[in-house]
Design a protein around this motif. Structure first.
Motif, PDB file in Angstrom:
ATOM      1  N   GLN A  18       0.817  -1.207   0.000  1.00 58.17           N
ATOM      2  CA  GLN A  18       0.000   0.000   0.000  1.00 58.17           C
ATOM      3  C   GLN A  18       0.852   1.260   0.000  1.00 58.17           C
ATOM      4  O   GLN A  18       0.535   2.232  -0.696  1.00 58.17           O
ATOM      5  CB  GLN A  18      -0.921   0.001   1.219  1.00 58.17           C
ATOM      6  CG  GLN A  18      -1.869   1.189   1.287  1.00 58.17           C
ATOM      7  CD  GLN A  18      -2.617   1.244   2.607  1.00 58.17           C
ATOM      8  OE1 GLN A  18      -2.149   0.756   3.622  1.00 58.17           O
ATOM      9  NE2 GLN A  18      -3.797   1.849   2.593  1.00 58.17           N
ATOM     10  N   LYS A  19       1.925   1.268   0.774  1.00 59.06           N
ATOM     11  CA  LYS A  19       2.733   2.477   0.947  1.00 59.06           C
ATOM     12  C   LYS A  19       3.228   3.052  -0.375  1.00 59.06           C
ATOM     13  O   LYS A  19       3.021   4.245  -0.645  1.00 59.06           O
ATOM     14  CB  LYS A  19       3.904   2.181   1.890  1.00 59.06           C
ATOM     15  CG  LYS A  19       4.848   3.362   2.111  1.00 59.06           C
ATOM     16  CD  LYS A  19       4.155   4.552   2.744  1.00 59.06           C
ATOM     17  CE  LYS A  19       5.126   5.686   2.996  1.00 59.06           C
ATOM     18  NZ  LYS A  19       4.462   6.883   3.550  1.00 59.06           N
TER      19      LYS A  19
ATOM     20  N   LEU B 213       0.580   4.760  -2.555  1.00 57.98           N
ATOM     21  CA  LEU B 213       0.061   6.045  -2.083  1.00 57.98           C
ATOM     22  C   LEU B 213       0.927   7.235  -2.503  1.00 57.98           C
ATOM     23  O   LEU B 213       0.563   8.380  -2.235  1.00 57.98           O
ATOM     24  CB  LEU B 213      -0.054   6.025  -0.551  1.00 57.98           C
ATOM     25  CG  LEU B 213      -1.142   5.115   0.027  1.00 57.98           C
ATOM     26  CD1 LEU B 213      -0.977   4.987   1.529  1.00 57.98           C
ATOM     27  CD2 LEU B 213      -2.527   5.654  -0.314  1.00 57.98           C
TER      28      LEU B 213
ATOM     29  N   ALA C  43      -5.327   8.529  -1.349  1.00 56.11           N
ATOM     30  CA  ALA C  43      -5.569   7.499  -0.346  1.00 56.11           C
ATOM     31  C   ALA C  43      -6.960   6.899  -0.476  1.00 56.11           C
ATOM     32  O   ALA C  43      -7.137   5.672  -0.384  1.00 56.11           O
ATOM     33  CB  ALA C  43      -5.380   8.085   1.054  1.00 56.11           C
ATOM     34  N   ARG C  44      -7.970   7.731  -0.713  1.00 54.60           N
ATOM     35  CA  ARG C  44      -9.342   7.211  -0.792  1.00 54.60           C
ATOM     36  C   ARG C  44      -9.501   6.278  -1.989  1.00 54.60           C
ATOM     37  O   ARG C  44     -10.246   5.296  -1.919  1.00 54.60           O
ATOM     38  CB  ARG C  44     -10.344   8.367  -0.857  1.00 54.60           C
ATOM     39  CG  ARG C  44     -10.221   9.251  -2.083  1.00 54.60           C
ATOM     40  CD  ARG C  44     -11.298  10.317  -2.119  1.00 54.60           C
ATOM     41  NE  ARG C  44     -11.244  11.185  -0.964  1.00 54.60           N
ATOM     42  CZ  ARG C  44     -10.472  12.279  -0.877  1.00 54.60           C
ATOM     43  NH1 ARG C  44      -9.679  12.587  -1.896  1.00 54.60           N
ATOM     44  NH2 ARG C  44     -10.470  13.027   0.184  1.00 54.60           N
TER      45      ARG C  44
ATOM     46  N   THR D 141      -7.744   2.901  -1.197  1.00 56.06           N
ATOM     47  CA  THR D 141      -8.537   2.136  -0.231  1.00 56.06           C
ATOM     48  C   THR D 141      -9.758   1.513  -0.906  1.00 56.06           C
ATOM     49  O   THR D 141     -10.074   0.332  -0.675  1.00 56.06           O
ATOM     50  CB  THR D 141      -8.985   3.041   0.923  1.00 56.06           C
ATOM     51  OG1 THR D 141      -7.843   3.672   1.497  1.00 56.06           O
ATOM     52  CG2 THR D 141      -9.703   2.238   1.996  1.00 56.06           C
TER      53      THR D 141
ATOM     54  N   SER E 167      -9.680   4.278   5.541  1.00 56.03           N
ATOM     55  CA  SER E 167      -9.475   5.585   4.914  1.00 56.03           C
ATOM     56  C   SER E 167      -8.598   6.474   5.789  1.00 56.03           C
ATOM     57  O   SER E 167      -7.675   7.141   5.299  1.00 56.03           O
ATOM     58  CB  SER E 167     -10.828   6.269   4.664  1.00 56.03           C
ATOM     59  OG  SER E 167     -11.595   5.542   3.728  1.00 56.03           O
TER      60      SER E 167
ATOM     61  N   ALA F 178      -5.053   5.101   5.604  1.00 51.38           N
ATOM     62  CA  ALA F 178      -4.378   5.443   4.355  1.00 51.38           C
ATOM     63  C   ALA F 178      -3.960   6.909   4.343  1.00 51.38           C
ATOM     64  O   ALA F 178      -2.880   7.257   3.855  1.00 51.38           O
ATOM     65  CB  ALA F 178      -5.297   5.151   3.159  1.00 51.38           C
ATOM     66  N   TYR F 179      -4.813   7.769   4.886  1.00 48.47           N
ATOM     67  CA  TYR F 179      -4.460   9.192   4.970  1.00 48.47           C
ATOM     68  C   TYR F 179      -3.218   9.381   5.837  1.00 48.47           C
ATOM     69  O   TYR F 179      -2.271  10.095   5.462  1.00 48.47           O
ATOM     70  CB  TYR F 179      -5.621   9.994   5.552  1.00 48.47           C
ATOM     71  CG  TYR F 179      -5.257  11.416   5.916  1.00 48.47           C
ATOM     72  CD1 TYR F 179      -4.990  12.354   4.922  1.00 48.47           C
ATOM     73  CD2 TYR F 179      -5.170  11.806   7.253  1.00 48.47           C
ATOM     74  CE1 TYR F 179      -4.638  13.658   5.253  1.00 48.47           C
ATOM     75  CE2 TYR F 179      -4.822  13.101   7.589  1.00 48.47           C
ATOM     76  CZ  TYR F 179      -4.557  14.025   6.582  1.00 48.47           C
ATOM     77  OH  TYR F 179      -4.202  15.310   6.918  1.00 48.47           O
TER      78      TYR F 179
ATOM     79  N   SER G  58      -0.060   8.061   4.138  1.00 43.05           N
ATOM     80  CA  SER G  58       0.443   8.905   3.056  1.00 43.05           C
ATOM     81  C   SER G  58       1.345  10.025   3.563  1.00 43.05           C
ATOM     82  O   SER G  58       2.059  10.651   2.786  1.00 43.05           O
ATOM     83  CB  SER G  58      -0.735   9.507   2.268  1.00 43.05           C
ATOM     84  OG  SER G  58      -1.459  10.428   3.071  1.00 43.05           O
TER      85      SER G  58
END
Length: 304
Positions: free
Chosen positions: A180-181, A184, A189-190, A193, A239, A242-243, A246
């Motif tokens: 994931q990193k 991003l 991020a949204r 996700t 969410s 992820a924010y 980031s």
């Protein structure tokens, strides 16, 4: 004499919005362990994962309205697909199955060896290397896992399905963060996700028949619990995670999850009157000590 590392390596203070995102994530994820344990008698591991991810995907799709869509590159698609398969599909099925036989607190303690696995993965696959303290921490955490396994009634390599599934969840959690990193860096991020959740839901479609059967026999409270898992710990908490991810390093953010097992143990006591076995608690503490050791940075020694 002994010198500490330069001050430039220190992490800058978190902004209020990032701090709020981290707090929301931790509270929501700790509640997920409790709700999963509560609805486990009425849902199979795969059917609950499908219900959670289907609801989460719908909610996340609404969060995309009004925001620009960024077209992923082939490499980004691969990363997002791996993130969705590992952290949304496999992780959720494995955690649900683990909590069929483990109390919520024990499951949370096992899953939260994830930060060590993230560090090991970065060392092996991202070229970060494996420092001495990381290796020591991994060894200590392994001892903690063994203690939890013994407390759960494992003899040798006998049946320990709950512990095994929790470890699968920990591994796929780590894989998910590592994939994931980098995704991003350019993709919002949204969007990452949503795509991860939707991919996870598609992977769980083989459990659709089981879900229909489980829904027919589940009480309303358990159905509400499944919906809650999709809305709060999945759509909202992933969410906010992820924010935060980031803006922070994966290792720094993963460390914040240390508090989750303690929250889950307290919540499990309040809701179910469940407390992990004493040896499991010792094992969980040993796991956290191992994770803490893995984060230790060596001092720099120079001659005088």
């Amino acid at each position: 004499m002994t010198l500490t590392p330069p001050q430039t390596s220190r992490t800058s203070a978190l902004s209020p919005s990032v701090l709020a995102a981290v707090v929301v994530t931790l509270l929501a994820w700790s509640s997920a362990f409790i709700v999963i344990r509560g609805v486990a008698p009425h849902f199979g591991g795969g059917s609950l994962a499908l219900a959670r991810l289907a609801v989460g995907s719908v909610v996340l799709s609404f969060l995309l309205i009004g925001h620009r869509w960024v077209r992923p590159t082939l490499r980004e698609w691969v990363l997002i697909a791996a993130f969705g398969i590992a952290w949304f599909a496999v992780y959720n099925v494995a955690l649900n199955l683990a909590e069929h036989s483990l109390d919520a607190g024990t499951a949370a303690m096992l899953v939260n060896i994830g930060p060590i696995l993230i560090a090991l993965g970065a060392g092996i696959f991202l070229g970060d290397g494996i420092p001495k303290w990381l290796a020591i921490g991994a060894g200590v955490a392994f001892v903690g896992v063994v203690l939890i396994g013994i407390s759960s009634g494992i003899t040798g390599f006998g049946d320990g399905s709950g512990v095994a599934w929790a470890l699968v969840a920990a591994v796929t959690y780590a894989i998910g963060v590592l994939c994931q990193k980098p995704a991003l860096k350019r993709i919002p991020a949204r969007q990452v996700t949503f795509l991860g959740c939707a991919i996870g839901a598609v992977c769980c479609l083989p459990f659709a028949g089981e879900l229909v059967s489980d829904l027919a026999g589940a009480p309303a409270s358990s159905i509400v619990g499944a919906v809650y898992l999709g809305v709060v710990p999945t759509a909202f908490a992933f969410s906010t995670w992820a924010y935060a991810l980031s803006t922070m390093s994966a290792g720094s953010l993963a460390v914040t999850t240390y508090i989750v097992p303690a929250l889950v143990v307290i919540e499990g006591l309040l809701v179910f009157r469940e407390v992990p076995a004493p040896l499991a608690i010792v094992g969980g503490v040993v796991c956290l000590v191992g994770v803490g050791l893995s984060r230790r940075r060596p001092t720099i020694t120079v001659g005088t």
